[in-house]
Design a protein around this motif. Structure first.
Motif, mmCIF file in Angstrom:
data_model
loop_
_atom_site.group_PDB
_atom_site.id
_atom_site.type_symbol
_atom_site.label_atom_id
_atom_site.label_comp_id
_atom_site.label_asym_id
_atom_site.label_seq_id
_atom_site.Cartn_x
_atom_site.Cartn_y
_atom_site.Cartn_z
ATOM 1 N N ALA A 56 3.568 5.569 -5.818
ATOM 2 C CA ALA A 56 3.406 5.583 -7.282
ATOM 3 C C ALA A 56 2.343 6.606 -7.681
ATOM 4 C CB ALA A 56 3.030 4.188 -7.779
ATOM 5 N N GLY A 57 1.252 6.626 -6.936
ATOM 6 C CA GLY A 57 0.187 7.597 -7.223
ATOM 7 C C GLY A 57 0.666 9.017 -7.024
ATOM 8 N N ALA A 58 1.418 9.241 -5.941
ATOM 9 C CA ALA A 58 1.935 10.585 -5.663
ATOM 10 C C ALA A 58 2.907 11.021 -6.766
ATOM 11 C CB ALA A 58 2.636 10.597 -4.304
ATOM 12 N N THR A 59 3.719 10.090 -7.246
ATOM 13 C CA THR A 59 4.672 10.410 -8.312
ATOM 14 C C THR A 59 3.940 10.838 -9.587
ATOM 15 O OG1 THR A 59 6.236 8.802 -7.391
ATOM 16 C CG2 THR A 59 6.595 9.484 -9.687
ATOM 17 N N VAL A 60 2.916 10.095 -9.936
ATOM 18 C CA VAL A 60 2.144 10.434 -11.143
ATOM 19 C C VAL A 60 1.466 11.792 -10.974
ATOM 20 C CG1 VAL A 60 0.100 9.776 -12.517
ATOM 21 C CG2 VAL A 60 1.774 8.025 -11.823
ATOM 22 N N LEU A 61 0.936 12.037 -9.795
ATOM 23 C CA LEU A 61 0.241 13.308 -9.523
ATOM 24 C C LEU A 61 1.216 14.480 -9.630
ATOM 25 C CD1 LEU A 61 -2.497 14.519 -8.514
ATOM 26 C CD2 LEU A 61 -1.562 14.348 -6.175
ATOM 27 N N SER B 240 0.854 -1.206 0.000
ATOM 28 C CA SER B 240 0.000 0.000 0.000
ATOM 29 C C SER B 240 0.881 1.245 0.000
ATOM 30 C CB SER B 240 -0.930 -0.003 1.218
ATOM 31 O OG SER B 240 -0.179 0.071 2.409
ATOM 32 N N LEU C 109 1.999 1.695 -3.545
ATOM 33 C CA LEU C 109 0.869 2.200 -4.345
ATOM 34 C C LEU C 109 0.685 3.699 -4.095
ATOM 35 C CD1 LEU C 109 -0.990 0.627 -6.259
ATOM 36 C CD2 LEU C 109 -2.701 0.547 -4.419
ATOM 37 N N GLN C 110 0.799 4.095 -2.835
ATOM 38 C CA GLN C 110 0.651 5.516 -2.487
ATOM 39 C C GLN C 110 1.757 6.338 -3.144
ATOM 40 O OE1 GLN C 110 0.721 6.351 1.754
ATOM 41 N NE2 GLN C 110 1.106 8.515 1.432
#
Ligand SMILES: C/C(=C\COP(=O)(O)O)CCC[C@H](C)CCC[C@H](C)CCCC(C)C
Ligand SMILES: Nc1ccn([C@@H]2O[C@H](COP(=O)(O)OP(=O)(O)O)[C@@H](O)[C@H]2O)c(=O)n1
Length: 308
Positions: free
Chosen positions: A71-76, A65, A68-69
């Motif tokens: 990776a999401g923050a990087t994309v954002l 998790s 996942l957090q």
């Protein structure tokens, strides 16, 4: 405690909590409330094996998790970087903003927004590497377009002085390399990276904007720089540094002794401003000298006042 720990393990927890809990579970008796039978793990290898399996499974879930957090923050954050540069490209193309002002606003906002985004990454040890992917990808983008291996007029117009692609290989490239360095070396664990980026992005950025417009009184030792530019760098760099330190401290990343911290930030701002004002003759770009000077002063200053 152990019982509540197991219940807590069912909810998303940080990797640190998981690892602590896992260690706790593996090296202690499991105590539980009176309505649940007490097991002495010494006599129950099955329970011990189950606990190990549960701790490992939940640790994997926790690590998953966290990844996942991150990776999401990087994309954002990557999306934010692209949106920022595109926005200023559009403003410049429509002649709503001068190219020099566009470049400096991108200079100020990119690094400070990147810094402000650090708390959205997880508490895992790999978070800083995920965060550093954003400036790293931008570094590659600058290299590709700076070497004219591809063309991106928007990027060139919004971050260069004269619109020449090879300009990307100087100021902008050094800038993103410093972002990578601060994210990996200092991260949220130390005020040194925060202050260094605040001075490079906020201080050095405002010096150009104010100096070009109000810099009639030049410095005695450098006719290319002015009192207005340097004073604005000192003041804005100081305020942005204190603001960013307060932001990270209220989020709990470090506890600062504010009287000494203010004194240290004032010293860092002064030294960085003097370094930026020196006539280097292009020997060293401000995007290297300003953060480097800030890191050195902050390193030796915070060492004596201590942080926790
Ligand atoms: C214009 C820039 C440097 C030029 O410095 P100088 O020559 O004027 O002294 C900055 C270049 C910025 C780079 C192209 C994009 C960096 C984006 C950053 C890593 C992430 C920003 C994320 C945030 C959420 C907007
Ligand atoms: N301390 C300063 C810094 C910049 N400036 C003004 O801002 C312009 C650009 O400054 P700079 O060469 O340091 O710009 P960058 O290297 O930061 O892109 C200078 O030519 C001055 O007109 C100033 O007046 N005083």
């Amino acid at each position: 405690m152990a019982y509540s720990t197991i219940v807590r393990l069912g909810s998303p927890v940080s990797a640190a909590t998981l690892s602590t809990t896992r260690i706790y579970l593996l090296h202690c008796h499991v105590t539980s409330p009176p309505n649940i039978p007490r097991y002495n793990t010494r006599q129950s290898p099955v329970l011990r094996r189950n606990l190990r399996a549960r701790a490992s499974l939940l640790s994997a879930v926790g690590d998953g998790s966290a990844m996942l957090q991150d990776a999401g923050a990087t994309v954002l954050v990557m999306g934010g970087a692209y949106a920022l540069v595109s926005t200023f490209d559009n403003l410049t193309r429509r002649n709503l903003i001068e190219q020099s002002l566009s470049r400096k606003l991108v200079h100020i906002l990119s690094g400070l927004l990147f810094l402000a985004a650090w708390p959205i990454f997880s508490t895992s040890t790999g978070a800083r590497y995920f965060a550093s992917l954003v400036p790293l990808i931008n570094c590659l983008r600058l290299l590709i377009h700076g070497l004219s291996l591809a063309t991106d007029e928007g990027l060139v117009k919004s971050v260069t002085r004269e619109g020449k692609p090879d300009e990307l290989l100087r100021g902008p490239l050094y800038y993103v390399l410093v972002l990578i360095l601060c994210a990996i070396v200092f991260w949220r664990d130390s005020p040194i990276g925060v202050i260094s980026l605040a001075m490079m992005c906020g201080g050095d950025g405002i010096a150009d904007i104010v100096g070009r417009r109000f810099g009639s009184q030049k410095l005695p030792y450098n006719q290319q720089k002015s009192w207005a530019g340097s004073v604005s760098m000192f003041l804005f760099g100081f305020l942005v540094s204190v603001g960013m330190l307060y932001y990270f401290s209220i989020l709990g990343y470090f506890k600062l002794y504010w009287v000494q911290t203010i004194e240290t930030v004032a010293l860092v701002s002064f030294v960085a401003t003097v370094v930026e004002s020196l006539p280097t003759g292009g020997l060293m770009d401000d995007n290297i000298s300003v953060p480097l000077a800030s890191m050195v002063i902050a390193f030796f200053s915070f060492g004596h006042i201590g942080i926790s």
